[in-house]
Enzyme design. Sequence first.
Site, PDB file in Angstrom:
ATOM      1  N   CYS A 150     -13.293  -3.968   6.143  1.00  0.00           N
ATOM      2  CA  CYS A 150     -12.271  -2.994   5.750  1.00  0.00           C
ATOM      3  C   CYS A 150     -12.446  -2.491   4.315  1.00  0.00           C
ATOM      4  O   CYS A 150     -12.180  -1.321   4.037  1.00  0.00           O
ATOM      5  CB  CYS A 150     -10.888  -3.559   6.012  1.00  0.00           C
ATOM      6  SG  CYS A 150     -10.606  -3.727   7.800  1.00  0.00           S
ATOM      7  N   LYS A 179      -2.868   0.346   9.916  1.00  0.00           N
ATOM      8  CA  LYS A 179      -4.039   0.916  10.586  1.00  0.00           C
ATOM      9  C   LYS A 179      -4.458   0.030  11.742  1.00  0.00           C
ATOM     10  O   LYS A 179      -4.150  -1.158  11.768  1.00  0.00           O
ATOM     11  CB  LYS A 179      -5.184   1.089   9.590  1.00  0.00           C
ATOM     12  CG  LYS A 179      -5.577  -0.217   8.947  1.00  0.00           C
ATOM     13  CD  LYS A 179      -6.634  -0.020   7.892  1.00  0.00           C
ATOM     14  CE  LYS A 179      -7.064  -1.322   7.286  1.00  0.00           C
ATOM     15  NZ  LYS A 179      -7.594  -2.318   8.236  1.00  0.00           N
ATOM     16  N   ASP A 209      -5.673  -5.219   3.214  1.00  0.00           N
ATOM     17  CA  ASP A 209      -5.504  -6.276   4.225  1.00  0.00           C
ATOM     18  C   ASP A 209      -5.369  -7.695   3.676  1.00  0.00           C
ATOM     19  O   ASP A 209      -5.977  -8.637   4.223  1.00  0.00           O
ATOM     20  CB  ASP A 209      -6.671  -6.235   5.228  1.00  0.00           C
ATOM     21  CG  ASP A 209      -6.709  -4.957   6.057  1.00  0.00           C
ATOM     22  OD1 ASP A 209      -5.896  -4.061   5.816  1.00  0.00           O
ATOM     23  OD2 ASP A 209      -7.592  -4.861   6.940  1.00  0.00           O
TER      24      ASP A 209
HETATM   25  C1  VGL Z   1     -10.943  -6.618   9.265  1.00  0.00           C
HETATM   26  C2  VGL Z   1     -12.169  -7.274  11.073  1.00  0.00           C
HETATM   27  C3  VGL Z   1     -11.169  -6.878  11.925  1.00  0.00           C
HETATM   28  C4  VGL Z   1     -10.851  -6.494   7.770  1.00  0.00           C
HETATM   29  C5  VGL Z   1      -9.937  -6.188  10.088  1.00  0.00           C
HETATM   30  O1  VGL Z   1      -9.728  -6.443   7.227  1.00  0.00           O
HETATM   31  O2  VGL Z   1     -11.927  -6.462   7.121  1.00  0.00           O
HETATM   32  N1  VGL Z   1     -12.065  -7.132   9.759  1.00  0.00           N
HETATM   33  N2  VGL Z   1     -10.060  -6.327  11.421  1.00  0.00           N
END
Ligand code: VGL
Length: 210
Positions: free
Chosen positions: A159, A114, A16
Amino acid sequence: MKNLRIGSASALIVVDVQNCFVDGGTLPVAHGAEVIPVINGLAPLFENIVMTQDWHTEGHSSFASSHQGKKPFDVVSLPYGQQVLWPDHGIQGTPDADLHKDLKLPTAQLIIRKGYRKDIDSYSAFMEADRKTTTGLAAYLRAHQIDTVFIVGLATDFCVAWTALDARAAGLNAYVIEDACRGIDLNGSVQSAWKNMTEKGVKRIQSSEL
Ligand code: VGL
Ligand code: ZN
């Protein structure tokens, strides 16, 4: 722990590293962009690189805006369990959801998206939050005889941690490279994430050890 061997049975999982999670994005992680040069520097060591991309629908169930009277960082009960609510972020096809432009991973072989089902969040690159729906990543790694993963990116306590725990649950050796991650840290969540990961056999290392 020096000179960990990285060969064809290892993969770097880059979690991410998207515009939404750095300054100027919708859910910025403090110092999030600092992971980028570290990750770019690690990439040439790896034959296998997999990236993930948080990829939500509009009106996603993990957004506070989808729940009347709730605000970001509140927690609600969803059919699959407790869900932290977030600002709207990472909406499919928006610049906010793009991978960061400074991330230079030309050899990455797979991008796992995802969180694209409106009613199920997915912090983990392996398994969605209902803990039943798989992303297919474990099967992909198995098909490529990959038994060891090195995890980097954002955010340490969400994540990254869920991905590392699910890697262990899938029977993989898992390393989290601490200085190539940054956390959100809600009520001590970074510390508890490290505790959970360590208990499950995730190894905490620094990029200088590779
Ligand atoms: C994430 C919160 C919501 C992350 C993704 O990448 O850690 N955290 N969506
Ligand atoms: Zn998300």
